[in-house]
Structure formats: C-alpha cells, structure tokens
Motif scaffolding. Structure first.
Motif, PDB file in Angstrom:
ATOM      1  N   VAL A  16       0.186   3.445  12.999  1.00  0.00           N
ATOM      2  CA  VAL A  16      -0.670   2.897  11.957  1.00  0.00           C
ATOM      3  C   VAL A  16      -1.757   2.026  12.583  1.00  0.00           C
ATOM      4  CG1 VAL A  16      -0.798   1.422   9.910  1.00  0.00           C
ATOM      5  CG2 VAL A  16       1.174   2.942  10.240  1.00  0.00           C
ATOM      6  N   THR A  17      -2.996   2.256  12.186  1.00  0.00           N
ATOM      7  CA  THR A  17      -4.121   1.433  12.640  1.00  0.00           C
ATOM      8  C   THR A  17      -4.788   0.800  11.428  1.00  0.00           C
ATOM      9  OG1 THR A  17      -4.525   2.923  14.506  1.00  0.00           O
ATOM     10  CG2 THR A  17      -6.294   1.403  13.912  1.00  0.00           C
ATOM     11  N   CYS A  18      -5.033  -0.517  11.503  1.00  0.00           N
ATOM     12  CA  CYS A  18      -5.659  -1.239  10.400  1.00  0.00           C
ATOM     13  C   CYS A  18      -7.013  -1.791  10.832  1.00  0.00           C
ATOM     14  CB  CYS A  18      -4.768  -2.380   9.921  1.00  0.00           C
ATOM     15  SG  CYS A  18      -3.186  -1.841   9.252  1.00  0.00           S
ATOM     16  N   ASP A  19      -7.895  -1.941   9.864  1.00  0.00           N
ATOM     17  CA  ASP A  19      -9.198  -2.529  10.122  1.00  0.00           C
ATOM     18  C   ASP A  19      -9.061  -4.041  10.300  1.00  0.00           C
ATOM     19  OD1 ASP A  19     -11.816  -3.894   9.020  1.00  0.00           O
ATOM     20  OD2 ASP A  19     -12.396  -1.865   9.624  1.00  0.00           O
ATOM     21  N   ASN A  20      -9.629  -4.584  11.356  1.00  0.00           N
ATOM     22  CA  ASN A  20      -9.481  -6.009  11.658  1.00  0.00           C
ATOM     23  C   ASN A  20     -10.111  -6.907  10.603  1.00  0.00           C
ATOM     24  OD1 ASN A  20      -8.106  -5.602  14.079  1.00  0.00           O
ATOM     25  ND2 ASN A  20     -10.005  -5.371  15.240  1.00  0.00           N
ATOM     26  N   THR A  21     -11.097  -6.382   9.894  1.00  0.00           N
ATOM     27  CA  THR A  21     -11.808  -7.194   8.911  1.00  0.00           C
ATOM     28  C   THR A  21     -11.213  -7.059   7.514  1.00  0.00           C
ATOM     29  OG1 THR A  21     -13.860  -6.973  10.166  1.00  0.00           O
ATOM     30  CG2 THR A  21     -14.057  -7.663   7.866  1.00  0.00           C
ATOM     31  N   THR A  22     -10.997  -5.821   7.078  1.00  0.00           N
ATOM     32  CA  THR A  22     -10.554  -5.582   5.703  1.00  0.00           C
ATOM     33  C   THR A  22      -9.042  -5.446   5.565  1.00  0.00           C
ATOM     34  OG1 THR A  22     -10.715  -3.178   5.936  1.00  0.00           O
ATOM     35  CG2 THR A  22     -12.701  -4.354   5.256  1.00  0.00           C
ATOM     36  N   SER A  23      -8.355  -5.212   6.677  1.00  0.00           N
ATOM     37  CA  SER A  23      -6.904  -4.949   6.698  1.00  0.00           C
ATOM     38  C   SER A  23      -6.535  -3.612   6.065  1.00  0.00           C
ATOM     39  CB  SER A  23      -6.115  -6.076   6.007  1.00  0.00           C
ATOM     40  OG  SER A  23      -6.290  -7.298   6.694  1.00  0.00           O
ATOM     41  N   HIS A  24      -7.522  -2.785   5.733  1.00  0.00           N
ATOM     42  CA  HIS A  24      -7.232  -1.451   5.222  1.00  0.00           C
ATOM     43  C   HIS A  24      -6.639  -0.585   6.327  1.00  0.00           C
ATOM     44  CE1 HIS A  24     -10.631  -2.154   2.092  1.00  0.00           C
ATOM     45  NE2 HIS A  24      -9.452  -2.437   1.555  1.00  0.00           N
ATOM     46  N   VAL A  25      -5.738   0.309   5.948  1.00  0.00           N
ATOM     47  CA  VAL A  25      -5.229   1.294   6.891  1.00  0.00           C
ATOM     48  C   VAL A  25      -6.317   2.340   7.118  1.00  0.00           C
ATOM     49  CG1 VAL A  25      -3.483   3.055   7.333  1.00  0.00           C
ATOM     50  CG2 VAL A  25      -2.838   0.935   6.195  1.00  0.00           C
ATOM     51  N   ILE A  26      -6.779   2.445   8.362  1.00  0.00           N
ATOM     52  CA  ILE A  26      -7.859   3.390   8.677  1.00  0.00           C
ATOM     53  C   ILE A  26      -7.407   4.504   9.618  1.00  0.00           C
ATOM     54  CG2 ILE A  26      -9.699   1.719   8.261  1.00  0.00           C
ATOM     55  CD1 ILE A  26      -9.851   1.313  11.315  1.00  0.00           C
ATOM     56  N   GLY A  27      -6.191   4.390  10.158  1.00  0.00           N
ATOM     57  CA  GLY A  27      -5.688   5.420  11.059  1.00  0.00           C
ATOM     58  C   GLY A  27      -4.213   5.657  10.859  1.00  0.00           C
ATOM     59  N   LEU A  28      -3.823   6.933  10.855  1.00  0.00           N
ATOM     60  CA  LEU A  28      -2.408   7.295  10.738  1.00  0.00           C
ATOM     61  C   LEU A  28      -2.150   8.462  11.688  1.00  0.00           C
ATOM     62  CD1 LEU A  28       0.202   6.648   9.184  1.00  0.00           C
ATOM     63  CD2 LEU A  28      -0.448   8.400   7.525  1.00  0.00           C
ATOM     64  N   ASP A  29      -1.359   8.200  12.713  1.00  0.00           N
ATOM     65  CA  ASP A  29      -1.062   9.206  13.730  1.00  0.00           C
ATOM     66  C   ASP A  29       0.441   9.441  13.775  1.00  0.00           C
ATOM     67  OD1 ASP A  29      -0.728  10.827  15.908  1.00  0.00           O
ATOM     68  OD2 ASP A  29      -1.852   9.584  17.305  1.00  0.00           O
TER      69      ASP A  29
END
Length: 215
Positions: A16-29
């Motif tokens: 799981v990768t999250c955006d440092n600013t918004t905390s949205h999940v932007i990556g799923l591997d």
C-alpha cells in the motif's frame, strides 16, 4: 496481506502506498500474492478512487470480468492485471491517464481493439499478448506517439495486411507482434522506427523483401 490489521496505520501495510499530503491510497501492489476469488462490482477495491498504480498481476480471480467499475480509477497511470485469469470484454480503454497497461496472458478475454484506444495519448507500454483479441488494429493506434513497448502477440488480428499505422510509433523500442495472422508484405513504414531494439514478427508467411530497418 498478513499485516493488514484493522486499527493499524495503512501506511505500514505491505503493498500500500499513500500520498504524503492527502493520505489517500494512491498505490496498491498485490502481485503474486496468491489471491483467489471473484472480483465483485461492490468490492471495496473500487472505493480507492485516487489510485494511480494498481498491480494485481499473477493472481487467480476465477474468471472475473474487467468490470465497468474499473472506470472509477480515473487517476490510474499504471495498471497491471496480467496472468490473473480474467475473462470477458476489456472495458478500460477510456482511462486516459494510463502510461502502462498490461493485461497479458488472460486468455479468456474477448473483443476487439476499439478505435477509442487512440485517446490514450500518455501510454508508453502496452501488453495485450495472448488476450484472445480479434478483428483489426484501428487506425487510431497511430496516435499513441509515446509508446516505447508494444506486445500484441498471439491474438487473432486478421485484418490481412500488416497495419501501416504501427510505423507512426517512432518512439518504439520493443515491438512484438508474433502470431497475429497478418499477411502480405512488411510495410516500409517500419523504417520510421529508428529506436527499435527488439522486433518479433515470427509465425507469418510474409511476401516480398524485408525493408532496411537499420539506420
């Protein structure tokens, strides 16, 4: 997914990768995670509308279809669903931010390449090898000017003549079109592909001479 525990910070979850600013999940591997089962339209996966990278390759989704729900991922730049036992029509060619699209070795997919594929102006890599596609390569394919890697091998793209639109893809480094049922001659437009390093045109009965491809 063993460390995906409710009440824990998903920033620390594997894959799981999250955006440092918004905390949205932007990556799923989740490639090669031994996932099994059907992808349902109401899956919580489709709530991750901010995804930019999604990799579910090398799992077994039990003949699931590539649902219209994938259209919610309008921010996707990288999508890899290869070798995942998917079936049915491909309904994601409208995701216009895609840079990498890999659906290879899903042999139960169906349908043709739509003319709208030419709208994927940011596409750099396209892997549709052995996806049970049929019909023709649309002329709009020539709009994919940023493509560096293209693999359409093992599909029934029996439009007769080798598609001259491929010659417009001047950034191609790898071109693999083995066993697509083309015939006739190899077009001279391939001489435009001055960056080409890897070329596979095996399993054909082409006529005539081979154009000079070395520059």
């Amino acid at each position: 997914t063993d460390n995906w525990k409710e009440g824990t910070d998903c920033w620390a979850w594997d894959g799981v990768t999250c955006d440092n600013t918004t905390s949205h999940v932007i990556g799923l591997d989740l490639n090669c995670n031994c996932l099994y089962g059907t992808i349902h339209p109401n899956s919580s996966l489709f709530n991750l509308v901010h995804l930019q990278h999604l990799d579910l390759s090398h799992n077994n989704f039990n003949h699931s279809q590539i649902l219209p729900s994938f259209g919610r991922f309008t921010n996707l730049t990288h999508l890899d669903l290869s070798v995942s036992y998917l079936s049915g029509p491909i309904q994601i060619f409208h995701l216009q931010k895609l840079q990498v699209l890999s659906l290879g070795a899903n042999r139960e997919l169906t349908g043709e390449l739509p003319n709208s594929i030419g709208q994927l102006e940011y596409l750099e890599e396209l892997d549709l090898v052995n996806c049970n596609l049929f019909g023709t390569i649309p002329a709009s394919f020539g709009n994919l000017k940023k493509l560096t890697k293209l693999d359409l091998g093992g599909n029934n793209l029996n439009n007769g003549q080798f598609p001259s639109s491929i010659g417009h893809l001047k950034n191609l480094v790898e071109l693999h079109l083995a066993d697509c049922n083309f015939s006739g001659t190899i077009p001279r437009s391939l001489t435009n592909l001055t960056r080409l390093i890897s070329l596979d045109l095996s399993y054909y009965n082409f006529e005539g001479s081979i154009p000079q491809l070395i520059h």
